[in-house]
Each structure stands twice: as structure tokens, then as C-alpha cells.
Motif scaffolding. Sequence first.
Motif, short mmCIF file in Angstrom:
data_model
loop_
_atom_site.label_atom_id
_atom_site.label_comp_id
_atom_site.label_asym_id
_atom_site.label_seq_id
_atom_site.Cartn_x
_atom_site.Cartn_y
_atom_site.Cartn_z
N ALA A 377 0.74 -1.22 -0.08
CA ALA A 377 -0.13 -0.07 0.08
C ALA A 377 1.00 1.31 0.17
N ILE A 378 1.96 1.09 0.82
CA ILE A 378 2.78 2.32 0.91
C ILE A 378 3.56 2.62 -0.59
N ASN A 380 2.49 1.66 -3.24
CA ASN A 380 1.40 2.40 -4.28
C ASN A 380 1.33 3.71 -4.00
N SER A 381 1.36 4.20 -2.90
CA SER A 381 0.99 5.57 -2.59
C SER A 381 2.24 6.47 -3.08
N MET A 382 3.37 5.70 -3.31
CA MET A 382 4.70 6.48 -3.58
C MET A 382 4.67 6.58 -5.23
N GLY A 383 3.64 5.97 -5.91
CA GLY A 383 3.28 6.16 -7.24
C GLY A 383 4.50 5.59 -8.24
#
Length: 387
Positions: A377-378, A380-383
Motif C-alpha cells: 500500500a505504501i 502504491n502511494s509513492m506512485g
Amino acid sequence: MTIWNLNLRHLRAALEVMRRGSISAAAQAVALTQPAVTQGLARLERELGRPLFDRRADGMEMTEAAHLLLPRLEAALGHIASPRVTMAQVRALILVGSAGSLAEAGQAGGLSQPTLHRAVKDLSLALRRKMTERRGRGIALTEAGHRTLRAFRLARAELMAALTELQALDGVEVGRVAIGAMPLSRARLLPGAIAAFHRAHPDITVTIVEGSHAELIEPLRDGDLDLLIGALRLDHPPVDVDQRALFGDRPAIFARPDHPILAQTDPWARLGDYPWVVPSTGTPLRAQWETMFRAAGLPVPVVPIECGSALTVRELIRNGDFLTLLSPDQFVVELQAGVVAQLGPAPGDLHRTIGITTRAGWRPTPVQADFIAALVAIANSMGKVIS
């Protein structure tokens, strides 16, 4: 409870009942009488605090607890690999192998030195191979001892995971996640994942061991660490681990804000004019750094300082003419504060793959699986996720 209270003979008998569906067939497989198997199962169930089987006229039906326990027992007993080994011997070798001396091992385990010495000696006789040898005033493991120690540590990890999963059936979260953190993971990925995981699982202990891949891979293989986070070894992957990519990283060149190279009209041509601080030979980033010079048509300079600590590197480049090659994620705060300056993306197609390394065939507990989900999830949040 602790795994050291368990009896390996009872565990072997329970495993055979799970596999064969009857006490009589299990008794024949483990060379025990049917009453001995029945008594062993009853004691094991008392120790675990739950039934493992529903007794029926047509055989033994496994409970949910037994279904959870089955793969863990198969793995643990597979690592131990001998019906002659006792749990006391497993514990003794782990204590001696971890401490390096009988005195320290006895202190760590609350056992006397004669008890440990006898257990290790009996283990050598049971397996017909010497576990320890004298070295000066102390003892050291033989090559066979080291191999056996690793197997016993892996068995311990499986049994500890089994107890964790059984307690989860009662809605009790216990256990730990032991993480080997390589340099790049420590800046954003790991802190973000730990914070999210702790909010969801406040009673689970998270242990972080920092180090390089070379320093962390053996504890992973021994079962002391559950997973490693950092740059994956894709060119020459170890055969006994699984690697899962999370995101790609493009290193950049950094210097102090008033570094002379920033005033150059062609800074790339001057890369070899200044001292560098980069990780040691054999690391992916060092290989990337060497590739960068070759891509720019420049000779690879001598490295005066080898270092993988972002904190140390930061202070070195702030107080000298050093240059470094690091991920922008490792210098986010420093860039925002104006403490360091980025020259720009490094010459050439430099990139690393950041991800998770685990032992081949490793089965995470539910909470360990949740931690991996938090890492994803993290990422993913970093793109920058690799699908």
C-alpha cells in the motif's frame, strides 16, 4: 505457551494421525503403541489448549486448529529430519550456536552447563555427526553443527508461527514481524508501512535490523528475520529466496548546495574531478555508479570512502567536495531543507528494483501477511509501483 514445552515425539504422532486419519495407522508409522499415541495426543491437546481431532467411529477428523497446524508441522519436522532428536536437544544447539560458549548459552537459556553439554553430546550421537569442537577454552560448531543449527532455527520459526496462528483462532493477536532493512527502505517505505501496520495491529512487535544485503541474508536464511526490504538482486538472484518487486528507483547525484560542480556548464564531464562516497563493491548501487561513468565515457575513479549510510553520506557531502549517488527518496527531507542539492538524474539508464526478499517457500502468518500488504500500500502511494 512456548514451543520448548512441546514434545517432538507427540508432534510426529499428531502429524501422522493428520496424514493417515487413524491412530492405529499413525502408531505403526511412528513405531509406538496405540495407547502411547493416544496419550501423546491428549497431552499435546492439553498443552495447546484445544482439540486437534474429532474422534469418530470411522476415524479421526481434523479440527480447524489441526488444519492450521499441519503445514507448520510438516515443515518443522522436515527441517529436524530425524525421529531421534528431542526438543531439549534442539533448544540446546540453538542456545550454544547463538551464544558461542556453554556459559553464555546456559545463562541465556536458564540451563546448567552440564545439561547443555549432555544435550549437545546426545544430539551428536543421535545424528551420528559431531556438532561441536574445542577451540581454546571455548567450543565452536563444526560444519555439520552449523548446518544442523540452521535447520533447527527454521524449525523453531515454523513452530512459533504455528502457535501464533492457533492463538489467532481465539481472537488473540500475538507474534512478531522481524524485518531486515536495507538502506533505501529506511527513508519512506518502511516507516510508512510500520506506522500503518501498528495502527491496525498495536499488540504485534515489529523488530527492525538494519544492514546491507550481505549482512542480512544469512539471518533471513536462518529464520531470525522474516523478510528483507531493499534493492533486489535480479542479475544473480540467490536460489534459496523469493523476491517480490515493489517499485523502481532511479538514483541521482547529490552534492552540497555550493559545490563547485554546480557552477560548471557541463557538470557531467567533471564527475571524475571530485571525490565520491558510494556503497561498497558488490552492491547494486555501486554497480550502477560504475555503469554511470562508463555511459558518460569517463574512467571509473578510485573511491576514497565506501559507505551505505545515508546519514553519514549526508554529513560527508555537506562538509566537503564529495559527490554521491543515492535515491532521491533517501534525501527528501534534506532537499526540502536545502541541505543538499541534486545535480539531476545520473547519466545512462540507471535504475534499481526495490522489493521484498523472503525465504523460498516461506509462509507468512496472518499478521506478517498484513505487514506485507502495508508495504504494498505504501509503495502504491509513492506512485512507482511495478505491476
